[in-house]
Design an enzyme around this catalytic site. Structure first.
Site, PDB file in Angstrom:
ATOM      1  N   THR A 106       0.856  -1.179   0.000  1.00 46.59           N
ATOM      2  CA  THR A 106       0.000   0.000   0.000  1.00 46.59           C
ATOM      3  C   THR A 106       0.892   1.229   0.000  1.00 46.59           C
ATOM      4  O   THR A 106       2.086   1.150   0.340  1.00 46.59           O
ATOM      5  CB  THR A 106      -0.951   0.010   1.218  1.00 46.59           C
ATOM      6  OG1 THR A 106      -1.980   0.995   1.018  1.00 46.59           O
ATOM      7  CG2 THR A 106      -0.203   0.322   2.512  1.00 46.59           C
ATOM      8  N   HIS A 154      22.253  32.215  39.172  1.00 43.79           N
ATOM      9  CA  HIS A 154      21.276  33.310  39.052  1.00 43.79           C
ATOM     10  C   HIS A 154      21.946  34.574  38.506  1.00 43.79           C
ATOM     11  O   HIS A 154      21.630  35.688  38.941  1.00 43.79           O
ATOM     12  CB  HIS A 154      20.600  33.591  40.393  1.00 43.79           C
ATOM     13  CG  HIS A 154      20.101  32.359  41.079  1.00 43.79           C
ATOM     14  ND1 HIS A 154      19.004  31.653  40.632  1.00 43.79           N
ATOM     15  CD2 HIS A 154      20.579  31.681  42.161  1.00 43.79           C
ATOM     16  CE1 HIS A 154      18.809  30.605  41.428  1.00 43.79           C
ATOM     17  NE2 HIS A 154      19.750  30.599  42.350  1.00 43.79           N
ATOM     18  N   SER A 277      28.616  45.098  12.482  1.00 40.73           N
ATOM     19  CA  SER A 277      27.608  46.155  12.361  1.00 40.73           C
ATOM     20  C   SER A 277      27.884  46.992  11.122  1.00 40.73           C
ATOM     21  O   SER A 277      29.039  47.228  10.756  1.00 40.73           O
ATOM     22  CB  SER A 277      27.625  47.047  13.610  1.00 40.73           C
ATOM     23  OG  SER A 277      26.840  48.198  13.422  1.00 40.73           O
ATOM     24  N   LYS A 283      32.256  46.723  16.399  1.00 39.25           N
ATOM     25  CA  LYS A 283      31.466  45.620  16.938  1.00 39.25           C
ATOM     26  C   LYS A 283      32.004  44.247  16.525  1.00 39.25           C
ATOM     27  O   LYS A 283      32.207  43.971  15.353  1.00 39.25           O
ATOM     28  CB  LYS A 283      30.003  45.747  16.493  1.00 39.25           C
ATOM     29  CG  LYS A 283      29.301  46.964  17.026  1.00 39.25           C
ATOM     30  CD  LYS A 283      28.974  46.797  18.501  1.00 39.25           C
ATOM     31  CE  LYS A 283      27.620  46.450  18.698  1.00 39.25           C
ATOM     32  NZ  LYS A 283      26.835  45.567  19.098  1.00 39.25           N
ATOM     33  N   ARG A 284      32.192  43.396  17.528  1.00 40.53           N
ATOM     34  CA  ARG A 284      32.525  41.975  17.320  1.00 40.53           C
ATOM     35  C   ARG A 284      31.384  41.167  17.940  1.00 40.53           C
ATOM     36  O   ARG A 284      31.518  40.596  19.013  1.00 40.53           O
ATOM     37  CB  ARG A 284      33.871  41.645  17.956  1.00 40.53           C
ATOM     38  CG  ARG A 284      35.028  42.286  17.194  1.00 40.53           C
ATOM     39  CD  ARG A 284      36.364  42.198  17.925  1.00 40.53           C
ATOM     40  NE  ARG A 284      36.833  40.857  18.183  1.00 40.53           N
ATOM     41  CZ  ARG A 284      38.085  40.432  17.967  1.00 40.53           C
ATOM     42  NH1 ARG A 284      38.975  41.282  17.441  1.00 40.53           N
ATOM     43  NH2 ARG A 284      38.448  39.215  18.267  1.00 40.53           N
ATOM     44  N   ASN A 285      30.272  41.159  17.256  1.00 40.79           N
ATOM     45  CA  ASN A 285      29.053  40.551  17.787  1.00 40.79           C
ATOM     46  C   ASN A 285      29.105  39.019  17.765  1.00 40.79           C
ATOM     47  O   ASN A 285      29.691  38.438  16.846  1.00 40.79           O
ATOM     48  CB  ASN A 285      27.838  40.996  16.981  1.00 40.79           C
ATOM     49  CG  ASN A 285      27.561  42.477  17.114  1.00 40.79           C
ATOM     50  OD1 ASN A 285      27.979  43.103  18.072  1.00 40.79           O
ATOM     51  ND2 ASN A 285      26.850  43.042  16.149  1.00 40.79           N
TER      52      ASN A 285
END
Length: 446
Positions: A106, A154, A277, A283-285
């Site tokens: 089938t 936390h 960016s 920026k070193r994102n």
């Protein structure tokens, strides 16, 4: 023309693993169906139900390259069974062999079996990628097992740990996923040949023999009974991918968190030309980690759907199958992509031990309050010492003093400890507990 991010020429690199896309390509899907049809024909020929030359012709032409896949798609506009494949396959067969393809089967037999063959290929890739991630985590753990850093609970500095201890926890979790991937195999790699309602009515005389020969041929486990309406093993696999994505997402989120400017203890791989960016050149994102986190969210979102699909009606329900055709490839492709990117991050991650050391004194000695409390507790009792150290810590925090100075100002503490003893207690490198021993346990548990 691509219309999803997985196949997009623009976004594809962010979402689509090349190898996994091959596994779930139209060509491989059709090939897995053809492999099933050919295995059925060979089994029936062995049992004298088909002439050998017919089975040989079916096997010879059971190659997706011989079929017009676009034509199969056209026929699917009016049918969701396996009939579109059979109509196109018949055109490729000589000697009237097309009249004997799919004998007694089938549609769902072929579709289900084909899906399992694809999942088995996907499982091999995912298992390899998880193992690579595990080995990378082990290497990091061994290299940095003595590199002391702040432990955080936390999001606040808690007690000193080592970076190797942190990553050994990752490794142990990945090892458990490798165990799960192994454990699921007997339940997952089960073939399908059951007939219209799962009873093998069309093949009652030799149905079980055909089933056995087919599964041995394809390297799949023999089903105890039809699983046409039972999708629990598919749901289990997708939920296992969700578990793996939970670990991968967590690891990358931790790296992202530790890359914060205010923390700066690790950084995802960087190379000249990697732009963070369009307006801020400095920026070193952590953009790769963010990419991975997004992928893992999408993977986990498929798990509830896979469980929902278990609710199949009667002995056949195409609504379940059609959902699987979407979420199984999607989950596997996104999972492989997330793992490939994670392996690059783990292999080439930049670690800043000096920054870890600097951050150990962010709280000016307060991180060692437990050690001071326990030492003082040996003389005054735990509850009393906790109260004294708590008040001293809060005073130091509010007045911006170093813990050592605040402790020396407390008469009870000064009476029980010398200045040198207090300085000794406040050395974070001497309070990492069994970090090194525990890392070794993980390293030795390969």
């Amino acid at each position: 023309m691509a219309s999803t991010v997985i196949d997009s020429k623009v976004f594809g690199a962010l979402f689509g693993s090349d190898r996994m896309k091959e596994i779930f390509s139209d060509e491989n899907l059709v090939q897995c169906w053809l492999d099933t049809e050919a295995a059925l024909a060979r089994a029936q020929a062995k049992l004298g139900m088909l002439p050998n030359e017919i089975a040989e012709e079916i096997t010879k032409k059971a190659k997706s390259e011989f079929l017009n896949i676009e034509e199969i798609g056209e026929i699917y506009k009016s049918s969701i069974t396996i009939v579109p494949l059979l109509k196109v396959f018949k055109k490729a067969l000589d000697n009237n062999a097309g009249e004997f393809v799919h004998w007694g089967a089938t549609s769902q037999d072929i579709v289900d079996n084909g899906l399992i063959l694809q999942i088995r290929q996907a499982h091999i890739e995912i298992e390899k990628l998880v193992k690579d991630a595990y080995l990378h985590a082990l290497n990091i753990s061994e290299k940095y097992k003595d590199t002391v850093m702040p432990g955080r609970t936390h999001v606040i500095h808690a007690l000193p740990i080592t970076f190797g201890f942190k990553t050994a926890i990752w490794a142990a979790e990945l090892k458990r996923h490798l165990d799960r991937l192994e454990e699921i195999k007997p339940r997952l790699f089960v073939g399908q040949f059951a007939g219209a309602v799962g009873t093998l009515a069309s093949q009652a005389e030799k149905g079980l023999e055909i089933q056995k020969l087919m599964m041995e041929d394809l390297g799949l486990n023999i089903p105890v009974i039809s699983w046409h309406p039972s999708r629990d093993h598919i749901a289990e696999f997708i939920n296992l991918l969700a578990l793996i994505s939970g670990t991968i997402g967590k690891i990358n989120h931790e790296i992202l968190s530790l890359q914060r400017t205010e923390i700066g203890e690790v950084e995802e791989p960087f190379f000249m030309g990697k732009i963070g960016s369009s307006t801020m050149p400095h920026k070193r994102n952590p953009q790769v980690c963010e990419n991975i986190i997004a992928l893992t969210r999408n993977i986990r979102s498929q798990a509830p759907l896979a469980v929902e699909v278990m609710n199949c009606e009667n002995e056949r329900d195409w609504s379940c199958e059609i959902s699987e055709w979407d979420f199984v490839p999607r989950s596997c492709i996104l999972m492989a992509t997330a793992l490939e990117k994670t392996n690059d991050v783990l292999e080439n991650m930049i670690v800043y031990p000096k920054k870890m050391e600097e951050n150990l004194d962010k709280l000016h000695g307060l991180m060692l309050s437990e050690k001071v409390m326990l030492h003082l507790g040996q003389k005054l009792g735990r509850l009393t010492s906790h109260e004294i150290v708590y008040e001293t810590c809060m005073k130091a925090f509010q007045e911006g003093k170093h813990m050592k100075e605040a402790l020396l100002e407390n008469e009870t503490v000064a009476k029980n400890f010398t200045e040198d003893e207090i300085a000794e207690m406040l050395d974070p490198k001497k309070y990492t507990g069994l970090s090194d021993v525990l890392v070794e346990r993980v390293l030795n548990n390969k």
